[in-house]
Design a protein around this motif. Structure first.
Motif, PDB file in Angstrom:
ATOM      1  N   CYS A  84       1.135  -1.217   0.156  1.00  0.00           N
ATOM      2  CA  CYS A  84       0.082  -0.092  -0.230  1.00  0.00           C
ATOM      3  C   CYS A  84       0.927   1.146   0.249  1.00  0.00           C
ATOM      4  O   CYS A  84       0.517   2.232  -0.825  1.00  0.00           O
ATOM      5  CB  CYS A  84      -0.922   0.329   1.310  1.00  0.00           C
ATOM      6  N   ILE A  85       2.035   1.227   0.750  1.00  0.00           N
ATOM      7  CA  ILE A  85       2.838   2.712   0.821  1.00  0.00           C
ATOM      8  C   ILE A  85       3.928   2.606  -0.255  1.00  0.00           C
ATOM      9  O   ILE A  85       3.825   3.524  -0.556  1.00  0.00           O
ATOM     10  CB  ILE A  85       4.456   2.492   1.699  1.00  0.00           C
ATOM     11  N   GLN A  86       4.007   1.466  -0.880  1.00  0.00           N
ATOM     12  CA  GLN A  86       4.834   1.707  -2.681  1.00  0.00           C
ATOM     13  C   GLN A  86       3.598   2.021  -3.895  1.00  0.00           C
ATOM     14  O   GLN A  86       4.056   2.465  -4.191  1.00  0.00           O
ATOM     15  CB  GLN A  86       5.179   0.018  -3.246  1.00  0.00           C
ATOM     16  N   LEU A  87       2.515   1.598  -3.121  1.00  0.00           N
ATOM     17  CA  LEU A  87       1.506   2.805  -4.280  1.00  0.00           C
ATOM     18  C   LEU A  87       1.173   4.102  -4.484  1.00  0.00           C
ATOM     19  O   LEU A  87       0.075   4.390  -4.917  1.00  0.00           O
ATOM     20  CB  LEU A  87       0.074   1.688  -4.271  1.00  0.00           C
ATOM     21  N   GLY A  88       1.594   4.126  -2.910  1.00  0.00           N
ATOM     22  CA  GLY A  88       1.141   5.732  -1.772  1.00  0.00           C
ATOM     23  C   GLY A  88       0.196   6.016  -1.645  1.00  0.00           C
ATOM     24  O   GLY A  88      -0.918   6.905  -2.091  1.00  0.00           O
ATOM     25  N   LEU A  89      -0.747   4.530  -1.846  1.00  0.00           N
ATOM     26  CA  LEU A  89      -2.870   4.680  -0.732  1.00  0.00           C
ATOM     27  C   LEU A  89      -2.542   5.110   0.658  1.00  0.00           C
ATOM     28  O   LEU A  89      -1.051   5.155   1.751  1.00  0.00           O
ATOM     29  CB  LEU A  89      -2.783   3.847  -1.025  1.00  0.00           C
TER      30      LEU A  89
ATOM     31  N   LEU B 123     -11.126   0.531  -1.522  1.00  0.00           N
ATOM     32  CA  LEU B 123     -10.319  -0.653  -1.793  1.00  0.00           C
ATOM     33  C   LEU B 123     -10.439  -1.996  -1.345  1.00  0.00           C
ATOM     34  O   LEU B 123     -10.614  -1.573  -0.117  1.00  0.00           O
ATOM     35  CB  LEU B 123      -9.319  -0.509  -2.421  1.00  0.00           C
ATOM     36  N   SER B 124     -10.714  -3.047  -2.234  1.00  0.00           N
ATOM     37  CA  SER B 124     -10.519  -4.440  -1.660  1.00  0.00           C
ATOM     38  C   SER B 124      -9.287  -4.742  -1.584  1.00  0.00           C
ATOM     39  O   SER B 124      -8.155  -4.236  -2.039  1.00  0.00           O
ATOM     40  CB  SER B 124     -11.452  -5.435  -2.026  1.00  0.00           C
ATOM     41  N   ILE B 125      -8.819  -5.810  -0.730  1.00  0.00           N
ATOM     42  CA  ILE B 125      -6.928  -6.235  -0.774  1.00  0.00           C
ATOM     43  C   ILE B 125      -6.681  -6.956  -1.875  1.00  0.00           C
ATOM     44  O   ILE B 125      -5.968  -6.802  -2.521  1.00  0.00           O
ATOM     45  CB  ILE B 125      -6.867  -7.668  -0.037  1.00  0.00           C
ATOM     46  N   GLY B 126      -7.582  -7.679  -3.060  1.00  0.00           N
ATOM     47  CA  GLY B 126      -7.309  -7.777  -4.333  1.00  0.00           C
ATOM     48  C   GLY B 126      -7.214  -7.563  -5.316  1.00  0.00           C
ATOM     49  O   GLY B 126      -6.377  -6.940  -6.438  1.00  0.00           O
ATOM     50  N   LEU B 127      -7.850  -5.901  -4.802  1.00  0.00           N
ATOM     51  CA  LEU B 127      -7.614  -5.434  -6.759  1.00  0.00           C
ATOM     52  C   LEU B 127      -6.402  -4.161  -6.057  1.00  0.00           C
ATOM     53  O   LEU B 127      -5.808  -4.035  -6.781  1.00  0.00           O
ATOM     54  CB  LEU B 127      -8.777  -3.539  -5.624  1.00  0.00           C
ATOM     55  N   ILE B 128      -5.661  -4.246  -4.668  1.00  0.00           N
ATOM     56  CA  ILE B 128      -4.421  -3.581  -3.597  1.00  0.00           C
ATOM     57  C   ILE B 128      -3.748  -4.436  -4.891  1.00  0.00           C
ATOM     58  O   ILE B 128      -2.922  -3.933  -5.597  1.00  0.00           O
ATOM     59  CB  ILE B 128      -4.430  -3.432  -3.344  1.00  0.00           C
ATOM     60  N   ASN B 129      -4.035  -5.963  -4.962  1.00  0.00           N
ATOM     61  CA  ASN B 129      -2.809  -6.800  -5.249  1.00  0.00           C
ATOM     62  C   ASN B 129      -2.580  -6.586  -6.685  1.00  0.00           C
ATOM     63  O   ASN B 129      -1.854  -6.871  -7.072  1.00  0.00           O
ATOM     64  CB  ASN B 129      -3.532  -8.129  -4.835  1.00  0.00           C
ATOM     65  N   ASP B 130      -4.088  -6.351  -7.093  1.00  0.00           N
ATOM     66  CA  ASP B 130      -3.709  -6.266  -8.774  1.00  0.00           C
ATOM     67  C   ASP B 130      -2.905  -4.813  -8.700  1.00  0.00           C
ATOM     68  O   ASP B 130      -2.589  -5.034 -10.348  1.00  0.00           O
ATOM     69  CB  ASP B 130      -5.526  -5.934 -10.063  1.00  0.00           C
ATOM     70  N   MET B 131      -3.400  -4.005  -8.538  1.00  0.00           N
ATOM     71  CA  MET B 131      -2.298  -2.648  -8.538  1.00  0.00           C
ATOM     72  C   MET B 131      -1.208  -2.495  -8.723  1.00  0.00           C
ATOM     73  O   MET B 131      -0.279  -2.364  -9.182  1.00  0.00           O
ATOM     74  CB  MET B 131      -3.144  -2.084  -7.725  1.00  0.00           C
ATOM     75  N   TYR B 132      -1.142  -3.020  -7.397  1.00  0.00           N
ATOM     76  CA  TYR B 132       0.973  -3.919  -7.490  1.00  0.00           C
ATOM     77  C   TYR B 132       1.536  -4.991  -8.350  1.00  0.00           C
ATOM     78  O   TYR B 132       2.192  -4.108  -8.509  1.00  0.00           O
ATOM     79  CB  TYR B 132       0.897  -3.796  -5.942  1.00  0.00           C
ATOM     80  N   ALA B 133       0.646  -5.350  -9.508  1.00  0.00           N
ATOM     81  CA  ALA B 133       1.204  -6.251  -9.992  1.00  0.00           C
ATOM     82  C   ALA B 133       1.305  -5.615 -11.369  1.00  0.00           C
ATOM     83  O   ALA B 133       2.084  -5.632 -12.016  1.00  0.00           O
ATOM     84  CB  ALA B 133       0.443  -7.699 -10.228  1.00  0.00           C
ATOM     85  N   GLU B 134       0.374  -5.014 -12.048  1.00  0.00           N
ATOM     86  CA  GLU B 134       0.468  -3.893 -12.601  1.00  0.00           C
ATOM     87  C   GLU B 134       1.128  -2.637 -12.525  1.00  0.00           C
ATOM     88  O   GLU B 134       1.942  -2.581 -13.430  1.00  0.00           O
ATOM     89  CB  GLU B 134      -1.288  -3.213 -12.907  1.00  0.00           C
ATOM     90  N   SER B 135       1.615  -2.430 -11.581  1.00  0.00           N
ATOM     91  CA  SER B 135       2.263  -1.124 -11.826  1.00  0.00           C
ATOM     92  C   SER B 135       3.624  -1.886 -11.503  1.00  0.00           C
ATOM     93  O   SER B 135       4.510  -1.380 -12.781  1.00  0.00           O
ATOM     94  CB  SER B 135       2.696  -0.937  -9.862  1.00  0.00           C
ATOM     95  N   ASN B 136       4.348  -2.639 -11.021  1.00  0.00           N
ATOM     96  CA  ASN B 136       5.287  -3.867 -11.892  1.00  0.00           C
ATOM     97  C   ASN B 136       5.472  -3.975 -13.630  1.00  0.00           C
ATOM     98  O   ASN B 136       6.173  -3.542 -13.936  1.00  0.00           O
ATOM     99  CB  ASN B 136       5.384  -5.082 -11.083  1.00  0.00           C
ATOM    100  N   ASN B 137       4.433  -3.959 -13.976  1.00  0.00           N
ATOM    101  CA  ASN B 137       4.248  -4.221 -15.429  1.00  0.00           C
ATOM    102  C   ASN B 137       4.785  -2.926 -16.405  1.00  0.00           C
ATOM    103  O   ASN B 137       4.833  -2.473 -17.240  1.00  0.00           O
ATOM    104  CB  ASN B 137       2.901  -4.436 -16.370  1.00  0.00           C
TER     105      ASN B 137
END
Length: 54
Positions: free
Chosen positions: A10-15, A23-37
Motif C-alpha cells: 500500500c505504501i509503495q502504491l502511495g495509498l 479498495l479491496s485487498i484483491g484490487l490492491i494486489n492487482d494494482m501492485y502487479a500492474e505497477s510492476n508491468n
C-alpha cells in the motif's frame, strides 16, 4: 500474504489509510502487479492496425 507485506505494498502504491476503505485487498494486489508491468520494456507495442487484425 502477511499484514506487514500488504501494508508495504500500500505504501509503495502511495495509498493512504482512507484509500483502504474504498479498495479491496484483491484490487490492491492487482494494482501492485500492474505497477510492476509499467516499468517493463516491451520489444514491440501493438498499433491500431495490429488491433484491427486481431
Amino acid at each position: 500474504m502477511t499484514t506487514p507485506l500488504f501494508l508495504l505494498r500500500c505504501i509503495q502504491l502511495g495509498l493512504s489509510i482512507s484509500d483502504l476503505e474504498l479498495l479491496s485487498i484483491g484490487l490492491i494486489n492487482d494494482m501492485y502487479a500492474e505497477s510492476n508491468n509499467d516499468e517493463h520494456k516491451y520489444a514491440t507495442l501493438a498499433t491500431q492496425e495490429d488491433m484491427d487484425k486481431f
